[in-house]
Structure formats: structure tokens, C-alpha cells
Design a protein around this motif. Sequence first.
Motif, mmCIF file in Angstrom:
data_model
loop_
_atom_site.group_PDB
_atom_site.id
_atom_site.type_symbol
_atom_site.label_atom_id
_atom_site.label_comp_id
_atom_site.label_asym_id
_atom_site.label_seq_id
_atom_site.Cartn_x
_atom_site.Cartn_y
_atom_site.Cartn_z
ATOM 1 N N MET A 212 2.810 -2.876 -0.682
ATOM 2 C CA MET A 212 2.128 -3.394 0.504
ATOM 3 C C MET A 212 2.708 -4.751 0.886
ATOM 4 S SD MET A 212 -1.807 -2.424 -0.535
ATOM 5 C CE MET A 212 -2.242 -0.743 -0.989
ATOM 6 N N ILE A 213 2.994 -5.558 -0.111
ATOM 7 C CA ILE A 213 3.623 -6.854 0.132
ATOM 8 C C ILE A 213 5.010 -6.663 0.731
ATOM 9 C CG2 ILE A 213 4.520 -8.921 -1.011
ATOM 10 C CD1 ILE A 213 2.223 -8.497 -3.106
ATOM 11 N N ALA A 214 5.769 -5.718 0.193
ATOM 12 C CA ALA A 214 7.114 -5.451 0.705
ATOM 13 C C ALA A 214 7.074 -4.981 2.154
ATOM 14 C CB ALA A 214 7.810 -4.421 -0.178
ATOM 15 N N GLN A 215 6.102 -4.123 2.496
ATOM 16 C CA GLN A 215 5.963 -3.678 3.887
ATOM 17 C C GLN A 215 5.634 -4.850 4.807
ATOM 18 O OE1 GLN A 215 3.580 0.126 4.443
ATOM 19 N NE2 GLN A 215 3.345 -0.160 2.238
ATOM 20 N N THR A 216 4.775 -5.746 4.329
ATOM 21 C CA THR A 216 4.398 -6.910 5.132
ATOM 22 C C THR A 216 5.611 -7.774 5.426
ATOM 23 O OG1 THR A 216 2.171 -6.866 4.171
ATOM 24 C CG2 THR A 216 2.887 -8.924 5.199
ATOM 25 N N ILE A 217 6.480 -7.949 4.438
ATOM 26 C CA ILE A 217 7.712 -8.720 4.641
ATOM 27 C C ILE A 217 8.626 -8.003 5.624
ATOM 28 C CG2 ILE A 217 9.816 -9.547 3.512
ATOM 29 C CD1 ILE A 217 8.071 -10.001 0.989
ATOM 30 N N ALA A 218 8.777 -6.693 5.457
ATOM 31 C CA ALA A 218 9.677 -5.931 6.333
ATOM 32 C C ALA A 218 9.201 -5.953 7.777
ATOM 33 C CB ALA A 218 9.788 -4.492 5.835
ATOM 34 N N LEU B 177 18.269 -7.701 -5.219
ATOM 35 C CA LEU B 177 17.096 -6.837 -5.307
ATOM 36 C C LEU B 177 15.910 -7.706 -5.714
ATOM 37 C CD1 LEU B 177 18.618 -3.840 -7.336
ATOM 38 C CD2 LEU B 177 18.654 -4.231 -4.861
ATOM 39 N N VAL B 178 14.792 -7.553 -5.023
ATOM 40 C CA VAL B 178 13.601 -8.369 -5.301
ATOM 41 C C VAL B 178 12.459 -7.428 -5.673
ATOM 42 C CG1 VAL B 178 11.970 -10.043 -4.377
ATOM 43 C CG2 VAL B 178 14.385 -10.161 -3.717
ATOM 44 N N PHE B 179 12.036 -7.484 -6.942
ATOM 45 C CA PHE B 179 11.015 -6.576 -7.457
ATOM 46 C C PHE B 179 9.646 -7.246 -7.436
ATOM 47 C CE2 PHE B 179 14.913 -4.856 -9.222
ATOM 48 C CZ PHE B 179 14.703 -3.475 -9.158
ATOM 49 N N VAL B 180 8.662 -6.516 -6.870
ATOM 50 C CA VAL B 180 7.298 -7.041 -6.731
ATOM 51 C C VAL B 180 6.329 -6.061 -7.398
ATOM 52 C CG1 VAL B 180 5.581 -7.955 -5.137
ATOM 53 C CG2 VAL B 180 8.005 -8.008 -4.505
ATOM 54 N N HIS B 181 5.601 -6.534 -8.395
ATOM 55 C CA HIS B 181 4.703 -5.663 -9.164
ATOM 56 C C HIS B 181 3.388 -5.434 -8.426
ATOM 57 C CE1 HIS B 181 1.892 -8.843 -10.374
ATOM 58 N NE2 HIS B 181 2.933 -9.634 -10.583
ATOM 59 N N GLY B 182 2.547 -4.621 -9.039
ATOM 60 C CA GLY B 182 1.274 -4.253 -8.427
ATOM 61 C C GLY B 182 0.071 -4.974 -9.019
ATOM 62 N N TRP B 183 -1.093 -4.495 -8.655
ATOM 63 C CA TRP B 183 -2.398 -5.064 -9.010
ATOM 64 C C TRP B 183 -2.586 -5.097 -10.521
ATOM 65 C CZ3 TRP B 183 -6.981 -2.162 -10.603
ATOM 66 C CH2 TRP B 183 -8.185 -2.876 -10.489
ATOM 67 N N THR B 184 -2.957 -6.244 -11.057
ATOM 68 C CA THR B 184 -3.230 -6.518 -12.475
ATOM 69 C C THR B 184 -2.013 -6.345 -13.375
ATOM 70 O OG1 THR B 184 -3.968 -4.326 -13.258
ATOM 71 C CG2 THR B 184 -5.614 -5.703 -12.116
ATOM 72 N N ALA B 185 -0.838 -6.194 -12.822
ATOM 73 C CA ALA B 185 0.382 -6.028 -13.626
ATOM 74 C C ALA B 185 1.114 -7.374 -13.696
ATOM 75 C CB ALA B 185 1.268 -4.939 -13.031
ATOM 76 N N ASP B 186 2.381 -7.341 -14.072
ATOM 77 C CA ASP B 186 3.206 -8.547 -14.071
ATOM 78 C C ASP B 186 4.662 -8.131 -13.914
ATOM 79 O OD1 ASP B 186 4.305 -7.853 -16.651
ATOM 80 O OD2 ASP B 186 2.638 -8.865 -17.634
ATOM 81 N N ILE C 122 11.601 -4.326 -3.399
ATOM 82 C CA ILE C 122 11.197 -3.118 -4.117
ATOM 83 C C ILE C 122 9.804 -3.376 -4.662
ATOM 84 C CG2 ILE C 122 11.721 -1.540 -6.018
ATOM 85 C CD1 ILE C 122 14.663 -2.470 -5.764
ATOM 86 N N GLY C 123 8.790 -2.716 -4.094
ATOM 87 C CA GLY C 123 7.415 -3.009 -4.452
ATOM 88 C C GLY C 123 6.686 -1.809 -5.004
ATOM 89 N N HIS C 124 5.904 -2.045 -6.056
ATOM 90 C CA HIS C 124 5.085 -0.993 -6.657
ATOM 91 C C HIS C 124 3.625 -1.186 -6.273
ATOM 92 C CE1 HIS C 124 2.602 0.507 -10.193
ATOM 93 N NE2 HIS C 124 3.094 1.603 -9.645
#
Length: 259
Positions: free
Chosen positions: A100-106, A26-35, A93-95
Amino acid sequence: MPQLEVDGAVLTYDDEGPRDGDGVPLVFVHGWTADRHRWDHQLEHFSAKRRVVRLDLRGHGESGGAGARTIEEPARDVLALLDHLEIDRCVPIGHSMGGMIAQTIALGHPERVERLVLVNSISRMTYSRGRGLLMAASTLVPFKLFVAANIQRAFAPGYPREEVRRHIRASASTPREVVMTCYSAMRDFDVLDRVGEIRVPTLLVHGYHDIQLPVRQMLRMAKACPDAEVRIIDAGHELPVEKPAELTAALDRFVTGRS
């Protein structure tokens, strides 16, 4: 604290859990200004049985580098990390912006995606009147006020004020250039006409009270996605911290095929 240098940015990441665990990583990708710590609850839960990767996007958290001018740039960073870790196939898994990053990869590398999870994310930025006014004022108001206004709106009514203030402080510590450049990248993101190309099982989890990226916008994406499942949770835009246990339960059902 492992790090990887990619195109002038030093990415900080976590890689935990058994390499021979249940299912693909599972690869988790955070959102804008987060970590990456947005995913603390999910990391603790899933890493007991399967490999879990999460990272601070360039310019965020403990990662260096300039802000992304397009969503494709952090998507390339994630792919470079997967290559470095010798992960051929995964569940992104992107928030929010991470979705948006996850969709770009898919869309760009479907062979690397087994399932896809988008949390409080959409495929086309469409601004509400309030968000549009914030966007127009972004260059006119003090930076910290601009960030505070955005983060304040991200939480559902009734969320503890001190917790909101804590997240505002953390977001405002992100370099201004990174904040504004990524904001522009999200503004330009639009793959709504392509989401029908995503042919893997996809989970769309959204907060009912999300006014940053409203549910109706997510439903437009769900309608276009041929194998989409939708779950609505009583929360705002910050599902990973507002309702972490409920989000984890929804992810668990989906990634194990029990949804």
C-alpha cells in the motif's frame, strides 16, 4: 546500523550493494507488525549485483516513533529516506501494508518509480466475514490474542507451527499503539479507482492460500492496472518467509526484464 530521523521518528535501515550495480536500486518495504528482516533472502540475493535498501517502518522493528495514522505517513518516510540516500529513481517492492505504501509512492511520485512490485497486497481493503469479526473484536479481546489471531491466519495450512509461533511473538512485541493505528490506516486505504494511473510495469505476486487479502481482491486491482503481470505462488499471506526462494526468483525475472 544506519539510522535517519524523520518527523520525530528514528528510522533504522540497510543500504547495501554496489552503487554502480545493475539497474536502479530496489527498495523493500515490509508489512504490518513485521520488520525489514522479512526481506533477508532477497537482500542476500540482490545485493551482490545491485543496490538494495530496506527499512523498519516507524514503530516497527528497530525504528522508533508513533504508529502511522494514514498510509501516506510511512510513504513520506520512505521518500525522505530516498532523498537522504540521493536515490532519484527506484523499484519499490512492498509486502501487504508495504505494498500500500509502494502504491502511494507510485501514484504520488511516478517520476521516482521505474517498476513496481506488490507482494500479497491490494488497493482497497475489503474484509471477509472472518476478518470483519476480528476487526470488530479488536477492542474487546486482549491485545496479544488479537495479534495472534491475525498472524495465525496469515500462514498457509501446514506451515510449521513453531515458525508461526515465532512470528506471533515478534508481531506482539510491536507497540500496541503502532499495531492498532496502522491497522486503522490499512482499513481506510482505498486507491482502487486510481490504480489505472500507474503506468510503469507492475508485478503482483500473491499467495494462493492468502485469506487475509484474498487473491480475488488482488485480481480486481490487476484488472484495473494497465501494465500488470500476475504471479500466484502456493503459499499464504507471508510469501517472503513461506516461499522466499520462489518469491526471489519471481522478483529477479521481473526486475531484470526477463519475466
